[in-house]
Design an enzyme around this catalytic site. Sequence first.
Site, PDB file in Angstrom:
ATOM      1  N   ARG A  13       2.006   3.044   3.866  1.00  0.00           N
ATOM      2  CA  ARG A  13       0.729   3.439   4.476  1.00  0.00           C
ATOM      3  C   ARG A  13      -0.075   2.193   4.816  1.00  0.00           C
ATOM      4  O   ARG A  13      -0.286   1.342   3.955  1.00  0.00           O
ATOM      5  CB  ARG A  13      -0.096   4.274   3.491  1.00  0.00           C
ATOM      6  CG  ARG A  13       0.459   5.611   3.207  1.00  0.00           C
ATOM      7  CD  ARG A  13      -0.580   6.544   2.599  1.00  0.00           C
ATOM      8  NE  ARG A  13      -1.337   5.989   1.485  1.00  0.00           N
ATOM      9  CZ  ARG A  13      -2.317   6.634   0.872  1.00  0.00           C
ATOM     10  NH1 ARG A  13      -2.666   7.836   1.265  1.00  0.00           N
ATOM     11  NH2 ARG A  13      -2.955   6.101  -0.140  1.00  0.00           N
TER      12      ARG A  13
ATOM     13  N   THR B  62      -5.865   2.308   7.939  1.00  0.00           N
ATOM     14  CA  THR B  62      -5.818   3.571   8.683  1.00  0.00           C
ATOM     15  C   THR B  62      -5.150   4.695   7.899  1.00  0.00           C
ATOM     16  O   THR B  62      -5.266   5.863   8.273  1.00  0.00           O
ATOM     17  CB  THR B  62      -5.021   3.392   9.989  1.00  0.00           C
ATOM     18  OG1 THR B  62      -3.647   3.112   9.636  1.00  0.00           O
ATOM     19  CG2 THR B  62      -5.561   2.250  10.829  1.00  0.00           C
TER      20      THR B  62
ATOM     21  N   ASP C 172      -1.124   4.504  -8.001  1.00  0.00           N
ATOM     22  CA  ASP C 172      -0.129   4.127  -6.984  1.00  0.00           C
ATOM     23  C   ASP C 172       1.262   4.285  -7.575  1.00  0.00           C
ATOM     24  O   ASP C 172       1.698   3.495  -8.416  1.00  0.00           O
ATOM     25  CB  ASP C 172      -0.357   2.683  -6.527  1.00  0.00           C
ATOM     26  CG  ASP C 172       0.504   2.349  -5.321  1.00  0.00           C
ATOM     27  OD1 ASP C 172       1.731   2.560  -5.399  1.00  0.00           O
ATOM     28  OD2 ASP C 172      -0.040   1.896  -4.306  1.00  0.00           O
TER      29      ASP C 172
ATOM     30  N   ASP D 282       3.881   1.355  -7.156  1.00  0.00           N
ATOM     31  CA  ASP D 282       3.557   0.218  -8.027  1.00  0.00           C
ATOM     32  C   ASP D 282       3.871   0.532  -9.488  1.00  0.00           C
ATOM     33  O   ASP D 282       4.380  -0.313 -10.220  1.00  0.00           O
ATOM     34  CB  ASP D 282       2.080  -0.158  -7.885  1.00  0.00           C
ATOM     35  CG  ASP D 282       1.806  -0.930  -6.604  1.00  0.00           C
ATOM     36  OD1 ASP D 282       2.763  -1.463  -6.008  1.00  0.00           O
ATOM     37  OD2 ASP D 282       0.635  -0.995  -6.194  1.00  0.00           O
TER      38      ASP D 282
END
Length: 208
Positions: A103, A107, A199, A202
């Site tokens: 991603r 945006t 995340d 991660d």
Amino acid sequence: MGKVVLFNHPLIQHKLSIIRNKNTDTKTFRENVNEIGSLVTFEVTRDLLTKKIEVETPVASTTCEVLAKEVVIVPILRAGLGMVDGIHNVIPTAKIGHIGLYRDEETLQPQEYYLKFPKEIIDATVLVVDPMLATGGSAVAAINRVKKAGAKDIRFVGIVGCPEGVKALTTAHPDVDIYLVSIDEKLNEHGYIVPGLGDCGDRLFGTK
Ligand code: PRP
Ligand code: URA
């Protein structure tokens, strides 16, 4: 409209509580994501078609049922990789395709950087796998690519979603059933699911 299935099984919910916890270490996080992958696969594949074959047991001949179609697992890199071994342990004959998407931080639009699908994808039941369904942009883009490759029987398998992601995916791909463990409250201003688990890529790979 495809169905949206939520897993409220106690074992799966227990594992979800482990991966939500910010104090869970990388190894435990990865193990539990994989184990959720295995557990949800039973329900995701409940209605797969079978065909009859004759098998010789040590005692007699008998009719058995085997999967009628191939299964192809397509993880969305990176986080989707976290569920692949768990699913593949349950469906060892499945082929695996890969789609790399990240991603854009500004945006939130998915950017494609890798694509490799097995030729079987056209006639297979395809499981597009990503633990996180946030804006839905990655899942929609991945399924666009899977359809462009000729696939017709597609299911989305995730862990944590939110109303925004479910709406985006069902709108773009009403023929695709969605399997999740939780639909959380909302997205925050950075496109993270709240409460979510942070995340996922991660946390799986120890990159933060
Ligand atoms: C994360 C996650 C999903 C995507 C979901 O990937 O693994 O693929 O975001 O968000 P969306 O529904 O808004 O598209 P990320 O871009 O962080 O890449 P990574 O898996 O490589 O970390
Ligand atoms: N991707 C993640 O890994 N987590 C989120 O909360 C949203 C997108």
